[in-house]
Design a protein around this motif. Structure first.
Motif, short mmCIF file in Angstrom:
data_model
loop_
_atom_site.label_atom_id
_atom_site.label_comp_id
_atom_site.label_asym_id
_atom_site.label_seq_id
_atom_site.Cartn_x
_atom_site.Cartn_y
_atom_site.Cartn_z
N VAL B 225 44.98 88.59 44.20
CA VAL B 225 45.61 89.91 44.26
C VAL B 225 46.82 89.97 43.36
CG1 VAL B 225 47.07 91.28 45.75
CG2 VAL B 225 44.79 90.68 46.49
N VAL B 260 55.42 83.21 54.88
CA VAL B 260 55.86 84.59 54.80
C VAL B 260 55.98 85.00 53.34
CG1 VAL B 260 57.75 86.14 55.35
CG2 VAL B 260 57.05 84.45 56.99
N LEU B 263 52.60 86.14 52.03
CA LEU B 263 52.16 87.46 52.49
C LEU B 263 53.04 88.56 51.93
CD1 LEU B 263 51.36 86.26 56.07
CD2 LEU B 263 49.73 87.04 54.40
N LEU B 264 54.33 88.30 51.84
CA LEU B 264 55.22 89.31 51.27
C LEU B 264 54.87 89.56 49.81
CD1 LEU B 264 58.75 88.62 52.72
CD2 LEU B 264 57.33 90.63 53.01
N ILE B 266 52.00 89.42 48.42
CA ILE B 266 50.83 90.30 48.35
C ILE B 266 51.25 91.75 48.56
CG2 ILE B 266 48.62 90.87 49.36
CD1 ILE B 266 48.27 88.13 50.21
N LEU B 267 52.07 91.96 49.57
CA LEU B 267 52.49 93.33 49.87
C LEU B 267 53.26 93.94 48.71
CD1 LEU B 267 53.47 93.18 53.59
CD2 LEU B 267 51.56 94.32 52.55
N PHE B 270 51.06 95.12 46.01
CA PHE B 270 50.37 96.37 46.31
C PHE B 270 51.27 97.56 46.15
CE2 PHE B 270 46.31 95.39 46.91
CZ PHE B 270 46.06 94.43 47.86
N ILE B 271 52.51 97.35 46.51
CA ILE B 271 53.40 98.50 46.46
C ILE B 271 53.75 98.83 45.02
CG2 ILE B 271 55.66 99.34 47.15
CD1 ILE B 271 55.41 97.52 49.58
N PRO B 274 49.33 97.70 42.20
CA PRO B 274 48.17 97.20 42.95
C PRO B 274 47.20 96.38 42.13
CG PRO B 274 48.55 99.47 43.48
CD PRO B 274 49.48 99.14 42.37
#
Lengths: 428, 288, 337
Positions: B225, B260, B263-264, B266-267, B270-271, B274
């Motif tokens: 991603v 963390v 995962l952060l 990835i977020l 996306f923001i 993407p």
């Protein structure tokens, strides 16, 4: 062109679905037999080492008791029947409600009279306490679930939770053991620099921070204190820091399988510190073969004795042999001794109560005092937790075992040890 | 210095695990969530061959590689082919297969801590004052080798060029006579084989447990991603970024946060963008 | 007839055509045609708690309704708003924790804390998901998958809300009847409300977004705002489920974010039928009891379950409800091409 099922095929598909449903539910109808069997419900996460070991220990105990004729209550002979149900509570993605449904199924549908074993995860166990209290069935927790919240809940409301008991012990005991063994190492070798590595979960955080503060009070130097999230695959930074700081003891508090990576890295880097602590991964009897010997010299805490035989606990030698004969391996989990004992504790209490009535059995359990079990003497304190001690004549003991030349040697506490703690050759 | 070396090790480890997933997504836009399951399956297969059937190490690894590649191809042929084009169905189908494989392994009693596969070479080497074990160095070698192999494969061999063609524009490729289904099967087999290679080199570091499958999936998805779904060089860059981020957080903050961080990351991707760092999605396709 | 020469011809049944407009009320037979399926569903669900004797099966009924609600939420988002939400567990967790924390800190009654959990939780989860909303398709899917994985770790790392022990000692419902009827009524109300909603103007816009969001944007309607509203509705449903579960068992923990709560509803809607909201309820009624009876197989259960799911996705992707609806409303026969 995608093939869609025709009408007939769809009906057939549904039919197969429904009939398998029916067959599965019919197979549940338990046959009613005479000298009615006493059903012990065992909610366990059998897809995991702890659960599988507990299942095997409980079944072993039940079979031994049945071989001797079962339990005699008011002149009638009752065999023991163990119903194991998979709670999947150790699986990370599974909601607690699964575990609770399973316990309810055991109590309501499978007509369990008593519960022995799990749930194993503290969160699920705490929720089950309410169920046990609601349905009024004595339950002996014998694997995992070592959170002190159990003790707190019982002391806050002893009447509500009078049916809940625990033989697996308390996480505070683990810290006491850790302190004891560290003090011994200081006395024997002068080690006073410790590097602490904990897993980032509640029990490990609590135990490791208590351990750290106690050590500081006793004049030890804490070279480092790190928390690793569950699933960490790399410990190189921590080990390097430990090396540089001259720590002589590296003390992990971990129950995740990735601890093996830590152990292998420690071995490969030949870190000049003894790797001793709570590492569940290394408590499996096949661990030596699995690591081809890289786990030599690590010393590991087993929450309750019984898994590794030692002459000071004669029953443990018998237990390990029977377990090996029945299941082909030595006991695979550190709680196997506790689970095996729990069944005997229950049977003993039923015998003293003389009836299967829950209140009487619960009252009898409170007065339990069995000497010479695989983990020492079993008595319950005011919060229904097994009384812990380092002397097997006083209470239930934990044990520390070190892997030496393919075998596990009990090295601590001294009351039950059969060997001394050895240092790896690169530390001499 | 230790930080640098171990960051490289972690990065290449991440890259190895993710490259199979990136390959499959890049070529046929299929999110193969069964990646983690195949990874673990390889581990247990090798273990089974070595310990239960007494095959030697080389034979065991090669056999497992072939079996897993075949499993991957079968997954495509019988399941994924039918749900192509519907993203939610693809994810559900491949994830349920992964779940089925992993839980199936668990139900076979393969629980516990004693399942390991042996390292290639045992021992440590001191590199610039930092002890590194041979297996980790081998991982670096294999990782770089795999990237090099993929590069050569997709630039100089016919099937590789066909895969690249499909990745760029499927319809044009089909017009030129490239059979998209066949290529997708090949691609999935290759992706599964890469997962198997990753498993064989990385699993010896610790032991094999079913939970690792889930973690591997998260890492593979994270790398792809961030690097850009559909971009192979992106995956390489992302692997390095993530690897360094993880080690730096561990070294300077505390190891608590390194999951963390993943995962952060990835977020954040996306923001902000993407399609990832080097993704080739057009702006309009990815967000409204 | 050989495969290539024939095709299936479908015709609406006469009674379906007659009942499509206002003339449906002209004949009792037509009214019955329309009403009977709905009545069977409503009355069936309402009577079920009385028929089940065992407390265990009554609890299973509660769980059926819980997963029915979660599946409705997923179905609504995926097929009527166009957002593929793989992280249903996030709503369950947020709703559950909000309700639990409010209850234990402020000692609210269960009714108030459930309502607060539902709407407060919906507000919180929508706000948290807001940054990812503009992303489409698979990007949002993966992002939504990450949320329920991320938050438990944060809770664990910061050790808030009881950490891994969870929040315990929450007041439960007074008796099993409240347990069941509360959730059954909410399920029925939600089902019919959503069905109504998707046919209103608001619902049409949402469906338009699913079909072609560029066209909606071109019409001057703010796509993100409508998506947010759709998400709010779905998350309210999910958060209610979380709050309900918390009060059903008296606990709240990290496992509220468990993957099961994300995957199971998806399975339910696949089996029951996507695109038809009723499918969620039907699917849940089938899958949950099946899953319970499969417990006899132990760990193999999940594997069997996954195989069934994969089977359905590949072989019968329209789901059972669509299939039965089609049979009910149309008749088909093969004709020569």
């Amino acid at each position: 062109m995608r093939k869609q099922l025709s009408f007939i095929e769809t009906i057939g598909f549904c039919f197969v679905l429904v009939s398998s449903l029916l067959i599965a539910s019919l197979s549940h109808a338990a046959p009613v037999s005479e000298g009615r069997p006493i059903v012990i419900g065992a909610p366990l996460s059998v897809g995991f080492n702890y659960g599988l070991g507990s299942k095997q220990s409980i079944i072993l105990a039940a079979e031994e008791i049945n071989a001797k004729g079962g339990i005699i209550v008011s002149g009638k002979r009752h065999p023991l029947k163990v119903e194991v149900a998979d709670t999947r509570d150790l699986e990370p993605g599974v909601p607690t409600s699964e575990g609770l449904m399973v316990v309810e199924k055991l109590l309501l549908q499978q007509k369990a009279d008593f519960l022995v074993g799990g749930p194993i995860r503290s969160e699920v166990m705490l929720a089950t306490m309410d169920l046990v209290s609601r349905y009024k069935k004595p339950s002996i927790l014998s694997v995992g679930a070592v959170t002190p919240t159990f003790n707190k809940r019982i002391s806050d409301d002893p009447n509500k939770f009078k049916y809940s008991f625990r033989t697996s012990g308390n996480s505070i005991n683990l810290t006491t053991e850790g302190l004891g063994v560290t003090e011994q190492l200081k006395k024997q070798h002068g080690f006073d620099k410790v590097y602490i590595m904990g897993q980032d979960v509640a029990w490990a955080r609590a135990s490791s921070s208590l351990y750290k503060s106690e050590l500081e009070k006793r004049g030890f130097t804490i070279c480092g204190y790190e928390l690793y999230p569950t699933g960490s695959t790399d410990y190189s930074m921590g080990l390097l820091k430990a090396k540089e700081s001259g720590a002589k003891i590296i003390f992990p508090w971990m129950d995740m399988p990735e601890t093996s990576i830590l152990i292998n890295q420690w071995y490969d880097m030949k870190v000049r510190a003894l790797l001793i602590g709570y590492m569940v991964a290394a408590t499996h009897p096949d661990y030596w073969n699995g690591t081809k010997g890289t786990c030599e010299y690590i010393a590991d805490l087993y929450t309750k004795a019984g898994t590794v035989p030692t002459p000071a606990l004669p029953k443990s030698v018998e237990f390990v042999n029977s377990y090996k004969k029945r299941w082909g391996k030595e006991p695979i989990s550190e709680y196997d001794g506790s689970c095996y004992t729990a069944v005997y504790v229950l049977v003993d209490a039923i015998g003293r109560a003389g009836t299967l009535d829950s209140d009487s059995v619960a009252a009898a359990l409170e007065k339990t005092d069995i000497k010479g079990t695989v983990m020492g003497r079993v008595r319950f304190d005011k919060t229904h937790d097994v009384i812990y001690s380092q002397d097997p004549k006083e209470g239930a003991v934990s044990l520390w075992a070190q892997w030496i030349k393919g075998k596990r040697v009990v090295v601590y506490p001294s009351e039950i040890a059969s060997g001394r703690i050895e240092l790896p050759p690169w530390m001499k | 210095m230790g930080i640098l070396i171990y960051s490289v090790v972690v990065s290449i480890t991440l890259l190895l695990t993710a490259i199979g997933f990136a390959l499959v997504y890049g070529v046929s836009r299929l999110a193969n969530f069964a990646h983690g399951g195949l990874y673990i399956l390889t581990g247990y297969l090798v273990w089974g061959f070595l310990n239960k059937l007494g095959v030697n190490y080389i034979g065991a690894t090669i056999l497992s590689l072939i079996i897993v590649a075949v499993v991957g191809a079968t997954i495509y042929q019988f399941v994924l082919k039918r749900v192509r084009g519907m993203p939610e169905s693809e994810i559900i189908a491949s994830f349920s297969l992964a779940l089925g494989i992993m839980e199936g392994l668990r139900s076979l009693g393969l629980v516990g801590f004693a399942y390991t596969i042996p390292v290639f070479v045992r021992g440590t080497v001191v590199v610039a004052g930092v002890p590194v074990d041979w297996q980790r160095l081998i991982i670096i070698g294999v990782g770089l080798g795999v990237v090099a192999f993929l590069w050569v494969f997709t630039h100089y061999t016919k099937p590789g060029l066909a895969l690249r063609a499909m990745a760029q524009d499927e319809r044009a490729a089909m017009m030129l006579g490239i059979d998209s289904d066949l290529m997708a099967v090949v691609c999935l087999a290759l992706g599964s084989a890469l997962a198997a290679v990753a498993a064989i080199t990385i699993l010896p570091l610790g032991n094999i447990t079913v939970e690792t499958g889930y973690n591997v999936l998260i890492y593979a998805v994270a790398v792809c991603v961030i690097g850009g779904l559909g971009s192979w060089p992106g995956a390489v860059v992302a692997a390095f970024i993530l690897g360094f981020a993880q080690i730096l957080t561990t070294a300077y903050l505390s190891p608590q946060w390194h999951m963390v961080v993943v995962l952060l990351a990835i977020l954040l991707t996306f923001i902000v963008k993407p399609s990832g760092l080097l993704g080739r999605q057009k702006q309009l396709e990815e967000r409204v | 007839m050989p495969q290539e020469d024939r095709r299936k011809k479908r015709l609406d049944r006469g009674v379906k055509v007659r009942t499509e407009g206002i003339y449906a009320i002209s004949a009792p037979r037509d009214i019955a045609y329309l009403l009977i399926p709905r009545l069977v569903l409503i009355l069936g669900l309402l009577i079920l708690p009385l028929l089940l004797q065992n407390i265990y099966w009554q609890k299973v009924l509660c769980i059926i309704c819980v997963f029915g609600l979660l599946s409705l939420s997923f179905n609504f988002l995926t097929h009527f708003v166009g957002i593929v939400n793989l992280g249903n567990a996030f709503f369950v967790g947020v709703g559950g924790y909000t309700s639990a924390v409010l209850q234990s800190s402020f000692k609210l009654s269960p009714v108030l804390s459930i309502i607060a959990g539902t709407f407060g939780g919906a507000l919180i989860s929508t706000t948290l998901l807001l940054p990812c909303l503009p992303a489409r398709g698979i990007y949002f899917a993966i992002a939504s998958l990450m949320y329920p994985l991320l938050f438990p770790r944060i809770i664990e790392a910061l050790n808030i809300f009881g950490g891994t022990d969870g929040v315990i000692g929450i007041t439960t419902f007074p008796n099993i009847w409240v347990d069941q009827y509360l959730v059954i009524i909410v399920l029925l109300v939600t089902l019919f409300a959503l069905r109504r909603l998707v046919n209103e103007d608001f619902g049409l816009i949402l469906r338009g977004i699913k079909d072609n969001d560029q066209a909606i944007r071109a019409s001057g309607i703010g796509v993100t705002w409508y998506k947010t509203q759709g998400l709010f509705i779905a998350s309210a449903i999910g958060c209610f489920t979380g709050a309900y579960l918390v009060h059903l068992y008296g606990w709240a923990g990290i496992s509220l974010f468990g993957l099961d709560f994300s995957i199971f509803p998806i399975a339910v809607s696949v089996v029951g039928g996507s695109g038809a909201l009723v499918g969620s309820v039907v699917g849940s009624l089938i899958l949950v009891p099946m899953s319970e009876t499969l417990r006899a197989f132990g760990t193999l259960r999940i594997m069997i379950y996954c195989l069934i799911l994969v089977g359905f996705i590949t072989l019968k992707p329209e789901g059972l409800m669509r299939y039965f609806t089609r049979k009910y409303e149309q008749f088909e026969h093969w004709t020569r091409v």
